[in-house]
Motif scaffolding. Structure first.
Motif, short mmCIF file in Angstrom:
data_model
loop_
_atom_site.label_atom_id
_atom_site.label_comp_id
_atom_site.label_asym_id
_atom_site.label_seq_id
_atom_site.Cartn_x
_atom_site.Cartn_y
_atom_site.Cartn_z
N ASP A 1 1.59 -1.22 0.36
CA ASP A 1 0.04 -0.11 0.56
C ASP A 1 0.58 1.63 0.02
O ASP A 1 0.45 2.39 -0.74
N ARG A 2 1.50 1.44 0.77
CA ARG A 2 2.63 2.08 0.85
C ARG A 2 3.18 2.52 -0.75
O ARG A 2 2.86 4.03 -0.60
N GLU A 3 3.66 1.85 -1.47
CA GLU A 3 4.34 1.99 -2.15
C GLU A 3 3.51 2.19 -3.52
O GLU A 3 4.32 2.74 -4.52
N LYS B 1 3.07 6.16 -3.50
CA LYS B 1 4.22 6.25 -4.11
C LYS B 1 4.50 6.44 -5.52
O LYS B 1 5.28 7.14 -6.39
#
Length: 235
Positions: free
Chosen positions: A100-102, A105
């Protein structure tokens, strides 16, 4: 170069934000191109090395992923591998959180491009309207020289339409870049999912289930009960 500046000057003040939007769009396109080129060129090799190492040594697999932390795929694979003896649920949760974080980005620049796609044509239309207002305001309907006035009006209308054309060109350029990025993001989500699932299966098959079996067998020896076997074992 003088011709370009003359062309922009004919569009009036509204050409300034349109030109700014085009610069931001081009800069975003170059930045995202560099990002995706680095990722797509190396991620296949990194995934292969991490999965192969994970079958023999999780610490080695984690070290390989750590060396690729400059890329999203490296950080994604490292998140579960850095945990100490996690359960399969915790292993998967760590991957999902890292993914989810990637993905956030990866969507960098999308909002800018969406804004340019929506605003650039409106800026072009605004420049055309203001240009037409100025053109018609300068006409002297009751005076003489109708031919000269008609020529001047046609020239003024043509210049006023420059902003519309410029706004449409910038919007089309931003839309094309945006659609390419969306396609790449969709492909990466599928690729991350496949790599994560394979890594989780390796962890379950080679590390988690054998550890649970060893613990159960040790308990069986203490209680004098028959030892358990993995689902794929036979007598």
């Amino acid at each position: 170069m003088t011709t370009v500046f003359d062309f922009l000057a004919k569009g009036g003040p509204v050409m300034v934000p349109i030109l700014g939007a085009s610069v931001l769009t081009i800069a975003c396109g170059f930045e995202r191109s560099w990002f995706w080129t680095r990722l797509l060129r190396r991620e296949g090799q990194i995934v292969h090395q991490v999965l192969e190492a994970a079958r023999h040594d999780l610490n080695q697999a984690a070290a390989i992923a750590a060396r690729a932390q400059d890329l999203p795929i490296g950080r994604f694979l490292l998140a579960p591998l850095r945990l100490k003896h996690p359960s399969p649920e915790t292993f998967r949760l760590a991957m999902e959180a890292a993914g989810d974080r990637e993905f956030v980005k990866m969507r960098k620049g999308d909002k800018l491009l969406e804004t340019v796609v929506a605003v650039a044509p409106l800026l072009g239309l605004l420049g055309t309207v203001t240009g037409l207002i100025a053109t018609f305001g300068s006409l002297n309907i009751g005076g003489g020289g109708s031919t000269e006035q008609a020529s001047a009006a046609a020239s003024g209308i043509g210049e006023a339409l420059i902003t519309t054309a410029a706004g449409m060109v910038v919007a089309i350029m931003a839309l094309l870049i945006f659609r390419v990025l969306v396609s790449l993001q969709s492909q990466q989500m599928d690729y991350f999912s496949d790599a994560g699932n394979e890594l989780e299966l390796i962890y379950r098959q080679y590390w988690y289930e054998p550890a649970i079996l060893a613990a159960d067998n040790a308990l069986s020896e203490q209680t004098n009960t028959p030892p358990k076997m993995l689902s794929g074992d036979r007598y």
